[in-house]
Every structure is written in structure tokens, then in C-alpha cells.
Design an enzyme around this catalytic site. Structure first.
Site, mmCIF file in Angstrom:
data_model
loop_
_atom_site.group_PDB
_atom_site.id
_atom_site.type_symbol
_atom_site.label_atom_id
_atom_site.label_comp_id
_atom_site.label_asym_id
_atom_site.label_seq_id
_atom_site.Cartn_x
_atom_site.Cartn_y
_atom_site.Cartn_z
ATOM 1 C CB CYS A 131 -0.935 -0.018 1.205
ATOM 2 S SG CYS A 131 -1.956 1.470 1.310
ATOM 3 C CB CYS A 134 -0.707 2.761 3.967
ATOM 4 S SG CYS A 134 -2.119 1.944 3.254
ATOM 5 C CG ASP A 135 3.175 1.509 4.344
ATOM 6 O OD1 ASP A 135 2.662 1.994 5.361
ATOM 7 O OD2 ASP A 135 3.068 0.320 4.023
#
Ligand code: NAP
Length: 304
Positions: A131, A134-135
């Protein structure tokens, strides 16, 4: 007893909920993760009609969720473990509860596939990610690698260009599967370094990712690439394990339906990415959800 239970609150499940609400059915949606589905892992949706400048996935899905809830359809965060046939009804069991429904729409979506190489499991969360949304921000001015050649890999590489200093795009062929408009944007970005015809053999690192070992599929030569993070986008697998032998699946676990979203079990319908189909997009998932509801309504009429 519910008229209809919908499993999954991604684009397909929420659209089924929207149509169920408009049909005044007593319907419940169960979602094991976040309402909105996997599309939330993409920042902007550029190909949903009506938004010439694109729309953030959280706005799009938030709007659909609001529309569903306004119609009185409940959405609960519970993971479905099993569906059992009880006469002509269905009993849906979650960890916490059980629900009975006259019909079921399965819109359970899909999960990211793993590469299945050395180091992947042990470094997940320590530099291996599925992801970028997200990261990605963790990799400001760092070097990352993205594995895969589809739309998801291409979109996530473009997202990562906002943070990372350099992005290796590692693909096993010499041509991307992604849409041409995305492929062109990648070519135009100097931060993106494609490595074609390459297979990942291992992800290196003890505490955190330190690099990758790749092999040229034509020459067989192996090479080590140093990087701080690896994002893996090698496709998705349907999230249908909980169904057991309840309905007919293909060899990859996709649910087999007819054009009306009917499965081989009367009263069970399927919609979206978990279904065997040719083109998986938000709009085709929404379309499946609407069609599934139309068929479910006809089925429920027949029970009366
Ligand atoms: P995908 O289209 O199935 O692409 C997976 C990519 O990973 C392919 O390039 C494939 O290579 C590669 N791959 C598969 N297994 C591999 C392995 N073991 N090692 C190395 N590479 C491997 O998956 P996706 O990109 O996740 O997209 C899934 C669906 O969602 C697609 O239908 C896509 O169009 C859709 N989607 C649409 C959008 C959008 O419209 N904005 C955004 C994201 C996703 P090959 O090319 O050689 O097969």
C-alpha cells in the site's frame, strides 16, 4: 430475518446497498475492514464518469456510503466466516453474531497477491508494503522499488514520485499491462527507472529492507539493487476462502455468475472483483452491484 445480506462494502456492495435501500428491502451490509473497499488504497480515481478533474477515492466512497446510510441500510464492521443454508434461507455467521437472510449478495472483493520470494514475509511491515498510499510518505528522498506492470503498479509508482528520490519499476516483461495514459506518465517522469524483463528472486535485509536480488529473464544474469522499500503489485486474488464449497468458483477462486449476477445457488448473487469477469474497475463493480440487486429483488418477489 433480513431480506438481503450484502457481504462487502466496496463499490459493488455499497451500490447493491443503495439499490436495496431504494427498493425498501430490509438489508444489512457486513464489512470486515474499512467501508469503501480496496479502492481506498488508491489516492485519486480518474476514470469514474462525472469527475473531469478526478475525485479522491475517500470522497467518492464516502459519498456513496452516505447515500446508502440515508436510505436506512445498516453497515456493520464484522467479518463473515461462514454461510449456511437453512431451508430456503441463509444463515451468515461472523465471529460475533449470526444473521438470517432470504438472499445474499457476495461483494467480498480481493486481496493483494504476494510474490512468494525469500524475505517477503519476514520484511512485510519492515520495508515490504502492498500500500503506497499508506506507506509512501515514509520514503521521502529514499529509494524504493515497485514490482508489477498493471494499472495498480503504475498508479502507485506515480504516487511514490511525490516522496521518493528514485523508484525502480521492476516488471517481468518489456511492456506494461497498465493503461497507456499511465505508461506515458511514467516514461515522462525522471524519478522512474524501469527495469524490464526482470524477476525478483529475493528481498534482502534483516531488520529492514536493504535491497533486492533480480534476474534478467532473457540472459539469466542476476543483479542486486539497493533500495529502502519494496512495494508489491502483482495482481489480486478473490477474497472467497470463507465460502468453502457453497457455490461454484473458478480455479482461481473467482465466483462464477451469469450476466444477471446469479451464482449456481438460487438466492446467492455475486458482484465486483470477487466475481469471474474481464474488467475490474470501480464502475464495473458498481454496475455489478446494481444488476445483482435487480436479480435479488426478482428472486425475493418469487419467494412471496
Ligand atoms: P493486474 O492487472 O493483474 O497486473 C498484475 C501485474 O503483475 C502484471 O503486470 C503481471 O505481469 C505482474 N505479475 C503477476 N504475477 C507476477 C509475479 N509472480 N511476479 C512478477 N510480476 C507478476 O493487477 P492490478 O494492477 O492489481 O490490477 C487489478 C485490476 O484492477 C485490473 O483489472 C486493473 O485494470 C484494475 N485497476 C484499475 C485501475 C484504474 O482503472 N484506475 C487502477 C488499479 C487497478 P504480466 O503483465 O506479465 O502478466
Amino acid at each position: 430475518m433480513y431480506d438481503l445480506l450484502i457481504i462487502g462494502a466496496g463499490p459493488a456492495g455499497l451500490t447493491a446497498g443503495l439499490y436495496a435501500g431504494r427498493a425498501r428491502l430490509k438489508a444489512l451490509i457486513l464489512e470486515k475492514l474499512t467501508c469503501g473497499g480496496q479502492i481506498l488504497l488508491t489516492e485519486t480515481v480518474e476514470n469514474y464518469p462525472g469527475f473531469p478533474g478526478g475525485i479522491s477515492s475517500s470522497d467518492l466512497m464516502g459519498n456513496i456510503e452516505e447515500q446508502v446510510m440515508k436510505l436506512g441500510v445498516k453497515i456493520l464492521e464484522e467479518e463473515v466466516r461462514q454461510i449456511e443454508k437453512i431451508g430456503i434461507f441463509w444463515r451468515i455467521k461472523t465471529r460475533e453474531n449470526q444473521y438470517d437472510a432470504k438472499a445474499v449478495v457476495i461483494a467480498a472483493g480481493s486481496l493483494p497477491k504476494t510474490l512468494e520470494v525469500e524475505g517477503e514475509k519476514h520484511l512485510t511491515g519492515k520495508g515490504v508494503s502492498y500500500c503506497a498510499t499508506c506507506d509512501g510518505p515514509l520514503y521521502r528522498n529514499k529509494i524504493v522499488a515497485v514490482v508489477g506492470g498493471g494499472d495498480t503498479a503504475a498508479e502507485e509508482v506515480l504516487f511514490l514520485t511525490r516522496f521518493a528520490a528514485k523508484i525502480f519499476l521492476i516488471h517481468r516483461r518489456s511492456q506494461l499491462r497498465a493503461a497507456e495514459i499511465l505508461a506515458q506518465r511514467l516514461k515522462d517522469n525522471i524519478k522512474v527507472k524501469p527495469i524490464w524483463n526482470a524477476q525478483v528472486l529475493a528481498i534482502l535485509g534483516n531488520e529492514r529492507v536493504e535491497g533486492l536480488v533480480i534476474k534478467d529473464v532473457n540472459s539469466g544474469n542476476e543483479e542486486t539493487i539497493l533500495c529502502d522499500g519494496v512495494f508489491i503489485y502483482v495482481g489480486r486474488a478473490p477474497d472467497t476462502g470463507f465460502l468453502g464449497n457453497l457455490i461454484k468458483l473458478d480455479e482461481h477462486g473467482h465466483i462464477i455468475t451469469d450476466e444477471a449476477m446469479r451464482t449456481d445457488e438460487p438466492g446467492i448473487f455475486a458482484a465486483g472483483d470477487c466475481r469471474k469477469k474481464t474488467f475490474r474497475q470501480v464502475i464495473t463493480a458498481c454496475s455489478d452491484g446494481a444488476v445483482a440487486l435487480y436479480s435479488a429483488q426478482q428472486y425475493l418477489e418469487g419467494l412471496k
